[in-house]
Write a protein that holds these residues in place. Sequence first.
Motif, PDB file in Angstrom:
ATOM      1  N   PHE A  22      11.016  -5.913 -30.633  1.00 39.94           N
ATOM      2  CA  PHE A  22      11.394  -4.467 -30.623  1.00 39.94           C
ATOM      3  C   PHE A  22      11.157  -4.020 -31.961  1.00 39.94           C
ATOM      4  O   PHE A  22      10.638  -3.097 -32.563  1.00 39.94           O
ATOM      5  N   GLU A  23      10.973  -5.534 -33.123  1.00 34.68           N
ATOM      6  CA  GLU A  23      10.179  -5.328 -34.557  1.00 34.68           C
ATOM      7  C   GLU A  23       8.883  -4.707 -34.722  1.00 34.68           C
ATOM      8  O   GLU A  23       8.848  -3.388 -35.063  1.00 34.68           O
ATOM      9  N   ASP A  24       8.036  -4.899 -33.643  1.00 36.03           N
ATOM     10  CA  ASP A  24       6.576  -4.582 -34.073  1.00 36.03           C
ATOM     11  C   ASP A  24       6.681  -2.610 -32.887  1.00 36.03           C
ATOM     12  O   ASP A  24       6.212  -1.815 -33.650  1.00 36.03           O
ATOM     13  N   MET A  25       7.574  -2.620 -32.451  1.00 35.26           N
ATOM     14  CA  MET A  25       8.210  -1.089 -31.863  1.00 35.26           C
ATOM     15  C   MET A  25       8.154  -0.268 -33.453  1.00 35.26           C
ATOM     16  O   MET A  25       7.632   0.699 -33.938  1.00 35.26           O
ATOM     17  N   GLN A  26       9.367  -1.292 -34.244  1.00 38.11           N
ATOM     18  CA  GLN A  26       9.241  -0.159 -35.129  1.00 38.11           C
ATOM     19  C   GLN A  26       8.383  -0.064 -36.679  1.00 38.11           C
ATOM     20  O   GLN A  26       8.527   0.567 -37.439  1.00 38.11           O
ATOM     21  N   ARG A  27       7.654  -0.808 -36.490  1.00 35.01           N
ATOM     22  CA  ARG A  27       6.753  -1.494 -37.365  1.00 35.01           C
ATOM     23  C   ARG A  27       5.553  -0.118 -37.443  1.00 35.01           C
ATOM     24  O   ARG A  27       4.552   0.770 -37.760  1.00 35.01           O
ATOM     25  N   ARG A  28       5.751   0.336 -35.938  1.00 42.82           N
ATOM     26  CA  ARG A  28       4.722   0.840 -35.570  1.00 42.82           C
ATOM     27  C   ARG A  28       5.041   2.430 -35.793  1.00 42.82           C
ATOM     28  O   ARG A  28       4.349   3.328 -35.778  1.00 42.82           O
ATOM     29  N   GLY A  29       6.023   2.744 -36.173  1.00 39.06           N
ATOM     30  CA  GLY A  29       6.770   4.268 -36.824  1.00 39.06           C
ATOM     31  C   GLY A  29       7.468   4.586 -35.319  1.00 39.06           C
ATOM     32  O   GLY A  29       7.548   5.684 -35.198  1.00 39.06           O
ATOM     33  N   ILE A  30       8.194   4.166 -34.260  1.00 38.75           N
ATOM     34  CA  ILE A  30       8.238   4.159 -33.102  1.00 38.75           C
ATOM     35  C   ILE A  30       9.505   4.307 -33.449  1.00 38.75           C
ATOM     36  O   ILE A  30      10.411   3.063 -33.029  1.00 38.75           O
ATOM     37  N   ARG A  31      10.355   5.281 -33.305  1.00 38.70           N
ATOM     38  CA  ARG A  31      12.035   5.266 -33.209  1.00 38.70           C
ATOM     39  C   ARG A  31      12.568   4.470 -31.800  1.00 38.70           C
ATOM     40  O   ARG A  31      12.358   5.714 -30.757  1.00 38.70           O
ATOM     41  N   PRO A  32      13.445   4.059 -32.053  1.00 39.88           N
ATOM     42  CA  PRO A  32      14.660   3.072 -30.978  1.00 39.88           C
ATOM     43  C   PRO A  32      15.032   4.230 -30.146  1.00 39.88           C
ATOM     44  O   PRO A  32      15.530   5.125 -31.129  1.00 39.88           O
ATOM     45  N   THR A  33      15.137   4.220 -28.714  1.00 39.62           N
ATOM     46  CA  THR A  33      15.758   5.018 -28.240  1.00 39.62           C
ATOM     47  C   THR A  33      17.318   4.559 -27.581  1.00 39.62           C
ATOM     48  O   THR A  33      17.328   2.277 -27.643  1.00 39.62           O
ATOM     49  N   LEU A  34      17.969   5.314 -27.006  1.00 29.77           N
ATOM     50  CA  LEU A  34      19.046   4.538 -26.318  1.00 29.77           C
ATOM     51  C   LEU A  34      19.099   3.187 -25.171  1.00 29.77           C
ATOM     52  O   LEU A  34      19.109   2.107 -25.567  1.00 29.77           O
ATOM     53  N   ALA A  35      17.045   3.685 -24.979  1.00 30.76           N
ATOM     54  CA  ALA A  35      17.231   2.341 -23.464  1.00 30.76           C
ATOM     55  C   ALA A  35      16.318   1.471 -24.133  1.00 30.76           C
ATOM     56  O   ALA A  35      16.893   0.126 -23.311  1.00 30.76           O
ATOM     57  N   THR A  36      16.121   1.473 -25.380  1.00 27.86           N
ATOM     58  CA  THR A  36      15.404   0.451 -25.744  1.00 27.86           C
ATOM     59  C   THR A  36      16.453  -0.408 -26.771  1.00 27.86           C
ATOM     60  O   THR A  36      16.321  -2.026 -26.642  1.00 27.86           O
ATOM     61  N   TYR A  37      17.221   0.466 -27.805  1.00 25.87           N
ATOM     62  CA  TYR A  37      18.689  -0.724 -27.471  1.00 25.87           C
ATOM     63  C   TYR A  37      19.616  -1.192 -26.629  1.00 25.87           C
ATOM     64  O   TYR A  37      19.642  -2.262 -26.564  1.00 25.87           O
ATOM     65  N   ASN A  38      19.596  -0.153 -25.489  1.00 23.55           N
ATOM     66  CA  ASN A  38      20.332  -1.089 -24.372  1.00 23.55           C
ATOM     67  C   ASN A  38      19.451  -2.046 -24.302  1.00 23.55           C
ATOM     68  O   ASN A  38      19.745  -3.302 -23.647  1.00 23.55           O
ATOM     69  N   ALA A  39      17.891  -2.154 -23.491  1.00 20.59           N
ATOM     70  CA  ALA A  39      16.802  -3.380 -23.266  1.00 20.59           C
ATOM     71  C   ALA A  39      17.602  -4.536 -24.117  1.00 20.59           C
ATOM     72  O   ALA A  39      17.215  -5.762 -23.211  1.00 20.59           O
ATOM     73  N   LEU A  40      17.219  -4.499 -24.789  1.00 25.48           N
ATOM     74  CA  LEU A  40      17.667  -5.439 -26.344  1.00 25.48           C
ATOM     75  C   LEU A  40      18.598  -5.366 -26.301  1.00 25.48           C
ATOM     76  O   LEU A  40      18.354  -7.232 -26.322  1.00 25.48           O
ATOM     77  N   ILE A  41      19.746  -5.159 -26.546  1.00 23.30           N
ATOM     78  CA  ILE A  41      21.242  -6.306 -25.831  1.00 23.30           C
ATOM     79  C   ILE A  41      21.011  -7.046 -24.931  1.00 23.30           C
ATOM     80  O   ILE A  41      21.870  -7.545 -24.989  1.00 23.30           O
ATOM     81  N   SER A  42      20.716  -5.908 -23.529  1.00 23.60           N
ATOM     82  CA  SER A  42      20.566  -6.643 -22.864  1.00 23.60           C
ATOM     83  C   SER A  42      19.989  -8.319 -22.554  1.00 23.60           C
ATOM     84  O   SER A  42      20.712  -9.322 -21.876  1.00 23.60           O
ATOM     85  N   ALA A  43      18.588  -8.499 -23.530  1.00 23.97           N
ATOM     86  CA  ALA A  43      18.355  -9.581 -23.481  1.00 23.97           C
ATOM     87  C   ALA A  43      18.731 -10.487 -24.349  1.00 23.97           C
ATOM     88  O   ALA A  43      18.879 -11.721 -23.667  1.00 23.97           O
ATOM     89  N   PHE A  44      19.680  -9.725 -24.949  1.00 20.06           N
ATOM     90  CA  PHE A  44      20.137 -10.954 -26.034  1.00 20.06           C
ATOM     91  C   PHE A  44      21.845 -11.115 -25.280  1.00 20.06           C
ATOM     92  O   PHE A  44      22.236 -12.935 -24.849  1.00 20.06           O
ATOM     93  N   GLY A  45      22.611 -10.708 -24.398  1.00 20.55           N
ATOM     94  CA  GLY A  45      22.966 -11.074 -23.114  1.00 20.55           C
ATOM     95  C   GLY A  45      22.779 -12.054 -22.069  1.00 20.55           C
ATOM     96  O   GLY A  45      23.552 -12.941 -21.978  1.00 20.55           O
ATOM     97  N   ARG A  46      22.040 -11.205 -21.684  1.00 21.53           N
ATOM     98  CA  ARG A  46      20.993 -12.299 -20.615  1.00 21.53           C
ATOM     99  C   ARG A  46      20.944 -13.897 -20.949  1.00 21.53           C
ATOM    100  O   ARG A  46      21.283 -14.822 -20.306  1.00 21.53           O
ATOM    101  N   SER A  47      20.865 -14.164 -21.674  1.00 23.61           N
ATOM    102  CA  SER A  47      20.343 -15.061 -22.526  1.00 23.61           C
ATOM    103  C   SER A  47      21.706 -16.072 -23.181  1.00 23.61           C
ATOM    104  O   SER A  47      21.209 -16.881 -24.298  1.00 23.61           O
ATOM    105  N   GLY A  48      22.350 -15.233 -23.632  1.00 22.71           N
ATOM    106  CA  GLY A  48      24.237 -16.249 -24.401  1.00 22.71           C
ATOM    107  C   GLY A  48      24.248 -15.492 -25.484  1.00 22.71           C
ATOM    108  O   GLY A  48      24.873 -16.414 -26.098  1.00 22.71           O
ATOM    109  N   GLU A  49      23.086 -14.409 -26.074  1.00 22.09           N
ATOM    110  CA  GLU A  49      23.115 -14.723 -27.812  1.00 22.09           C
ATOM    111  C   GLU A  49      23.921 -13.263 -28.293  1.00 22.09           C
ATOM    112  O   GLU A  49      23.446 -12.473 -28.231  1.00 22.09           O
ATOM    113  N   TRP A  50      24.817 -13.588 -27.521  1.00 23.34           N
ATOM    114  CA  TRP A  50      25.900 -12.511 -27.633  1.00 23.34           C
ATOM    115  C   TRP A  50      25.596 -11.815 -29.317  1.00 23.34           C
ATOM    116  O   TRP A  50      26.383 -10.907 -29.548  1.00 23.34           O
ATOM    117  N   ARG A  51      26.181 -13.013 -29.950  1.00 19.69           N
ATOM    118  CA  ARG A  51      26.059 -12.644 -32.325  1.00 19.69           C
ATOM    119  C   ARG A  51      25.054 -11.816 -32.392  1.00 19.69           C
ATOM    120  O   ARG A  51      24.584 -11.342 -32.792  1.00 19.69           O
TER     121      ARG A  51
END
Length: 86
Positions: A53-82
């Motif tokens: 996700f950070e690499d994407m932003q460094r490359r100048g690619i704007r996050p979309t709803l899909a990328t935010y959802n994917a990242l939130i899901s990744a955190f949630g699946r691993s119990g990283e809710w904070r």
Amino acid sequence: SACEKGGQWERAVALFADMVVEERGLRPDAECYAALISACGRGGQWQRASLFFEDMQRRGIRPTLATYNALISAFGRSGEWRRAMD
């Protein structure tokens, strides 16, 4: 997306790395990153998902709803809710 559904996050990372090799001239877009982040998330690799996700932003690619959802899901699946709340 197929790698995500098959639980093959390592394969998704390898395909992504192969795609962005400079000689090929291919540039990933937000959809590519969303699929990659999602595959990492399904594989319990929230740290890798966050790095991509950070690499994407460094490359100048704007996050979309899909990328935010994917990242939130990744955190949630691993119990990283904070982290998901940040």
